[in-house]
Write a protein that holds these residues in place. Structure first.
Motif, PDB file in Angstrom:
ATOM      1  N   GLU A 120      40.352  43.650  22.940  1.00 24.50           N
ATOM      2  CA  GLU A 120      39.433  44.226  23.914  1.00 24.50           C
ATOM      3  C   GLU A 120      39.056  43.153  24.929  1.00 24.50           C
ATOM      4  OE1 GLU A 120      36.134  45.935  21.897  1.00 24.50           O
ATOM      5  OE2 GLU A 120      37.315  47.586  21.073  1.00 24.50           O
ATOM      6  N   CYS A 121      39.206  43.471  26.201  1.00 25.89           N
ATOM      7  CA  CYS A 121      39.070  42.455  27.252  1.00 25.89           C
ATOM      8  C   CYS A 121      38.242  42.949  28.425  1.00 25.89           C
ATOM      9  CB  CYS A 121      40.453  42.069  27.803  1.00 25.89           C
ATOM     10  SG  CYS A 121      41.614  41.471  26.576  1.00 25.89           S
ATOM     11  N   ASP A 122      37.548  42.009  29.068  1.00 19.55           N
ATOM     12  CA  ASP A 122      37.014  42.216  30.408  1.00 19.55           C
ATOM     13  C   ASP A 122      38.130  41.924  31.404  1.00 19.55           C
ATOM     14  OD1 ASP A 122      34.489  42.751  29.463  1.00 19.55           O
ATOM     15  OD2 ASP A 122      33.625  40.820  30.012  1.00 19.55           O
ATOM     16  N   VAL A 123      38.189  42.710  32.457  1.00 20.70           N
ATOM     17  CA  VAL A 123      39.235  42.544  33.462  1.00 20.70           C
ATOM     18  C   VAL A 123      38.612  42.452  34.847  1.00 20.70           C
ATOM     19  CG1 VAL A 123      41.350  43.521  34.454  1.00 20.70           C
ATOM     20  CG2 VAL A 123      40.841  43.869  32.023  1.00 20.70           C
ATOM     21  N   ALA A 124      39.026  41.464  35.603  1.00 21.23           N
ATOM     22  CA  ALA A 124      38.615  41.310  36.994  1.00 21.23           C
ATOM     23  C   ALA A 124      39.855  41.480  37.859  1.00 21.23           C
ATOM     24  CB  ALA A 124      37.994  39.945  37.225  1.00 21.23           C
ATOM     25  N   VAL A 125      39.805  42.392  38.804  1.00 17.27           N
ATOM     26  CA  VAL A 125      40.977  42.672  39.634  1.00 17.27           C
ATOM     27  C   VAL A 125      40.632  42.534  41.114  1.00 17.27           C
ATOM     28  CG1 VAL A 125      42.041  44.235  37.964  1.00 17.27           C
ATOM     29  CG2 VAL A 125      40.515  45.166  39.684  1.00 17.27           C
ATOM     30  N   ASP A 126      41.570  42.038  41.854  1.00 15.04           N
ATOM     31  CA  ASP A 126      41.515  42.069  43.310  1.00 15.04           C
ATOM     32  C   ASP A 126      42.962  42.194  43.773  1.00 15.04           C
ATOM     33  OD1 ASP A 126      40.766  42.082  45.902  1.00 15.04           O
ATOM     34  OD2 ASP A 126      39.548  40.264  45.806  1.00 15.04           O
ATOM     35  N   PRO A 127      43.461  43.439  43.842  1.00 16.80           N
ATOM     36  CA  PRO A 127      44.876  43.619  44.204  1.00 16.80           C
ATOM     37  C   PRO A 127      45.250  42.902  45.491  1.00 16.80           C
ATOM     38  CG  PRO A 127      43.975  45.665  43.387  1.00 16.80           C
ATOM     39  CD  PRO A 127      42.815  44.718  43.518  1.00 16.80           C
ATOM     40  N   ILE A 128      44.313  42.808  46.431  1.00 19.01           N
ATOM     41  CA  ILE A 128      44.498  41.941  47.595  1.00 19.01           C
ATOM     42  C   ILE A 128      43.194  41.190  47.849  1.00 19.01           C
ATOM     43  CG2 ILE A 128      45.063  41.721  50.029  1.00 19.01           C
ATOM     44  CD1 ILE A 128      46.599  44.294  49.923  1.00 19.01           C
ATOM     45  N   ASP A 129      43.206  39.882  47.627  1.00 17.41           N
ATOM     46  CA  ASP A 129      42.099  39.040  48.067  1.00 17.41           C
ATOM     47  C   ASP A 129      42.454  38.585  49.473  1.00 17.41           C
ATOM     48  OD1 ASP A 129      39.769  37.418  48.029  1.00 17.41           O
ATOM     49  OD2 ASP A 129      41.017  35.674  47.582  1.00 17.41           O
ATOM     50  N   GLY A 130      41.912  39.295  50.456  1.00 16.80           N
ATOM     51  CA  GLY A 130      42.233  39.034  51.854  1.00 16.80           C
ATOM     52  C   GLY A 130      42.968  40.197  52.490  1.00 16.80           C
ATOM     53  N   THR A 131      42.377  41.400  52.428  1.00 16.10           N
ATOM     54  CA  THR A 131      43.039  42.564  53.046  1.00 16.10           C
ATOM     55  C   THR A 131      43.159  42.388  54.554  1.00 16.10           C
ATOM     56  OG1 THR A 131      40.881  43.686  53.123  1.00 16.10           O
ATOM     57  CG2 THR A 131      42.336  44.223  51.271  1.00 16.10           C
ATOM     58  N   ARG A 132      42.146  41.776  55.162  1.00 17.79           N
ATOM     59  CA  ARG A 132      42.217  41.552  56.611  1.00 17.79           C
ATOM     60  C   ARG A 132      43.306  40.527  56.941  1.00 17.79           C
ATOM     61  NH1 ARG A 132      37.139  39.640  60.273  1.00 17.79           N
ATOM     62  NH2 ARG A 132      36.767  38.458  58.373  1.00 17.79           N
ATOM     63  N   VAL A 188      28.380  30.784  51.251  1.00 18.76           N
ATOM     64  CA  VAL A 188      28.088  32.061  50.606  1.00 18.76           C
ATOM     65  C   VAL A 188      29.313  32.959  50.676  1.00 18.76           C
ATOM     66  CG1 VAL A 188      26.664  34.142  50.722  1.00 18.76           C
ATOM     67  CG2 VAL A 188      25.635  31.895  51.143  1.00 18.76           C
ATOM     68  N   GLY A 189      29.731  33.462  49.513  1.00 13.54           N
ATOM     69  CA  GLY A 189      30.851  34.398  49.428  1.00 13.54           C
ATOM     70  C   GLY A 189      30.565  35.432  48.354  1.00 13.54           C
ATOM     71  N   GLY A 190      31.548  36.239  48.051  1.00 16.28           N
ATOM     72  CA  GLY A 190      31.356  37.320  47.091  1.00 16.28           C
ATOM     73  C   GLY A 190      31.114  36.816  45.672  1.00 16.28           C
ATOM     74  N   THR A 191      30.143  37.426  44.983  1.00 10.65           N
ATOM     75  CA  THR A 191      29.920  37.119  43.575  1.00 10.65           C
ATOM     76  C   THR A 191      31.124  37.484  42.715  1.00 10.65           C
ATOM     77  OG1 THR A 191      27.563  37.510  43.920  1.00 10.65           O
ATOM     78  CG2 THR A 191      28.323  37.432  41.645  1.00 10.65           C
ATOM     79  N   PRO A 192      31.759  38.659  42.906  1.00 15.91           N
ATOM     80  CA  PRO A 192      32.954  38.970  42.104  1.00 15.91           C
ATOM     81  C   PRO A 192      34.044  37.917  42.252  1.00 15.91           C
ATOM     82  CG  PRO A 192      32.162  40.941  43.218  1.00 15.91           C
ATOM     83  CD  PRO A 192      31.376  39.792  43.777  1.00 15.91           C
ATOM     84  N   GLU A 193      34.268  37.443  43.483  1.00 15.79           N
ATOM     85  CA  GLU A 193      35.284  36.409  43.695  1.00 15.79           C
ATOM     86  C   GLU A 193      34.912  35.112  42.969  1.00 15.79           C
ATOM     87  OE1 GLU A 193      35.728  39.292  47.081  1.00 15.79           O
ATOM     88  OE2 GLU A 193      34.074  38.397  45.980  1.00 15.79           O
ATOM     89  N   GLY A 194      33.612  34.854  42.865  1.00  9.39           N
ATOM     90  CA  GLY A 194      33.170  33.673  42.133  1.00  9.39           C
ATOM     91  C   GLY A 194      33.525  33.741  40.663  1.00  9.39           C
ATOM     92  N   ILE A 204      37.902  29.336  57.189  1.00  6.40           N
ATOM     93  CA  ILE A 204      38.839  30.390  56.816  1.00  6.40           C
ATOM     94  C   ILE A 204      38.217  31.746  57.126  1.00  6.40           C
ATOM     95  CG2 ILE A 204      40.049  29.049  55.059  1.00  6.40           C
ATOM     96  CD1 ILE A 204      38.385  30.491  52.923  1.00  6.40           C
ATOM     97  N   MET A 205      39.063  32.701  57.501  1.00  2.00           N
ATOM     98  CA  MET A 205      38.574  34.031  57.840  1.00  2.00           C
ATOM     99  C   MET A 205      38.140  34.795  56.592  1.00  2.00           C
ATOM    100  SD  MET A 205      40.588  37.128  59.775  1.00  2.00           S
ATOM    101  CE  MET A 205      40.700  36.257  61.338  1.00  2.00           C
ATOM    102  N   ASP A 206      38.957  34.751  55.551  1.00  2.00           N
ATOM    103  CA  ASP A 206      38.711  35.442  54.284  1.00  2.00           C
ATOM    104  C   ASP A 206      39.438  34.662  53.191  1.00  2.00           C
ATOM    105  OD1 ASP A 206      37.230  37.942  54.993  1.00  2.00           O
ATOM    106  OD2 ASP A 206      39.016  38.342  56.185  1.00  2.00           O
ATOM    107  N   GLY A 207      39.389  35.216  51.972  1.00  2.00           N
ATOM    108  CA  GLY A 207      40.208  34.650  50.893  1.00  2.00           C
ATOM    109  C   GLY A 207      39.602  33.430  50.245  1.00  2.00           C
ATOM    110  N   ASP A 208      38.324  33.555  49.792  1.00  2.00           N
ATOM    111  CA  ASP A 208      37.725  32.350  49.226  1.00  2.00           C
ATOM    112  C   ASP A 208      38.153  32.081  47.789  1.00  2.00           C
ATOM    113  OD1 ASP A 208      36.112  34.327  48.097  1.00  2.00           O
ATOM    114  OD2 ASP A 208      34.249  33.241  48.401  1.00  2.00           O
TER     115      ASP A 208
END
Length: 344
Positions: free
Chosen positions: A103-115, A233-239, A209-213
């Motif tokens: 059983e696992c926690d999963v963090a996903v970002d299919p694209i980190d940097g859509t822009r 300051v950036g996204g908490t999920p990305e952190g 950088i524009m995005d993609g931290d």
């Protein structure tokens, strides 16, 4: 005969010691996860530079979801795209994997940097992280956090509560550099105008950088990237995704929740968060049994992007397992017509 039996018993002992229990994510999971990030990167690559970030994201999500359904684990997305709606997103609370195994926690970002993908700019990644169930920090109350990331040399020295100038001098000293040789990655946002001034006034360089931290943070922990720290300051999920990688890479991420208004402050208090507290790598992901995988969509500081040559699709990925500290770079070569038939 005796020596054979002794050798066999030694091997059996070694096998037992290296085995992973059914309750834990298996060591092979890391290489299974990279198949999912490869799929998402390849699926989104036809949209690079076409200006449609939603189409790119949708293609990546569908590909990642399809691959994850075949992986032997019982995962719950705790860091995804929020509540489910009509978009083809991997949403918080979604069950992923084939339902067997750990059983696992999963963090996903299919694209980190859509822009970045839509504009054809550098440092777009497909990212996936997995850890023991219940070990990832719940970021739902506050979307943003103030971050400080640096490599292992200065990990025990820096402190988010210190002045920016002092942290930069500590990093420079730990790395044996002049302050003028220290480079800090920071998201190019109006909110960072004062921080950028502080960094430059301290004598250090900035790399905006524009995005993609996530890519920027990982680059800050790796030798040879030309980046020594990430701040701002950036996204908490990305952190939290970054923390999974840092568990394997070494270095540190420190974060402090950054509510954007009074309602978000109250949500954080109601969720039991202590505003102003500095969260460490181990606060963001409590388990050392975690995995990180990323595949380049566009070229960047960390990875090459998806490339096409003749009937072949070339990918480059990084795969990490924190428990063993293993980091692998995976160069993939995929036959295009077979890939397209398989994904259909």
């Amino acid at each position: 005969m005796g020596s054979f039996v002794t050798e066999k018993n030694n091997y059996a002992h070694l096998s037992s010691r290296l085995s992973v229990s059914d309750a834990e994510p298996d060591r092979n999971l890391a290489l299974e996860l990279v198949r999912a990030t490869e799929a998402a990167a390849i699926a989104s690559s036809p949209w690079v530079g076409f200006g449609d970030k939603n189409a790119a994201d949708g293609a990546a999500v569908d590909a990642m979801r399809g691959l994850l359904s075949s992986v032997n684990f019982n995962g719950v997305v705790v860091i995804g795209e929020g509540e489910k709606d009509e978009a083809p997103m991997l949403f918080n609370g979604e069950q992923v994997g084939n339902g067997t195994g750990a059983e696992c926690d999963v963090a996903v970002d299919p694209i980190d940097g859509t822009r970045l993908t839509a504009l054809g700019l550098n440092n777009a990644l497909s990212v996936l992280a997995v850890a023991d169930r219940g070990s990832m920090f719940d970021p739902s109350a506050v979307f943003y956090m103030e971050k400080l990331v640096t490599g292992p040399e200065a990990a025990e020295l820096v402190d988010l509560r210190l002045p920016v100038k002092q942290n930069l001098h500590l990093i420079a000293k730990a790395k044996g550099k002049k302050i003028s040789q220290v480079t800090v990655t920071i998201l190019d946002r109006p909110r960072h105008a004062g921080l950028i001034e502080e960094i430059r006034a301290a004598g250090a360089r900035t790399k905006l950088i524009m995005d993609g931290d996530v890519a920027g943070a990982i680059a800050a922990t790796r030798e040879g990237t030309g980046v020594d720290a990430l701040m701002g300051v950036g996204g908490t999920p990305e952190g939290i995704v970054t923390a999974c990688a840092i568990k394997a890479l070494g270095g540190v991420i420190q974060g402090r929740l950054w509510p954007t208004d009074d309602d978000e402050k109250q949500k954080a208090i109601d969720a039991g968060h202590e505003l102003g507290r500095v969260l460490t790598t181990n606060d963001l992901v409590t388990s050392d049994n975690c995995y990180f995988a990323a595949t380049g969509i566009t070229d960047g500081d960390l990875l090459r992007g998806v490339r096409y040559k003749d009937n072949r699709i070339h990918t480059q990925s990084i795969v990490m397992r924190a428990k063993s500290g293993t980091i692998r770079f995976v160069d993939g070569e995929h036959q295009q017509d077979k890939w397209e038939a398989y994904t259909r």
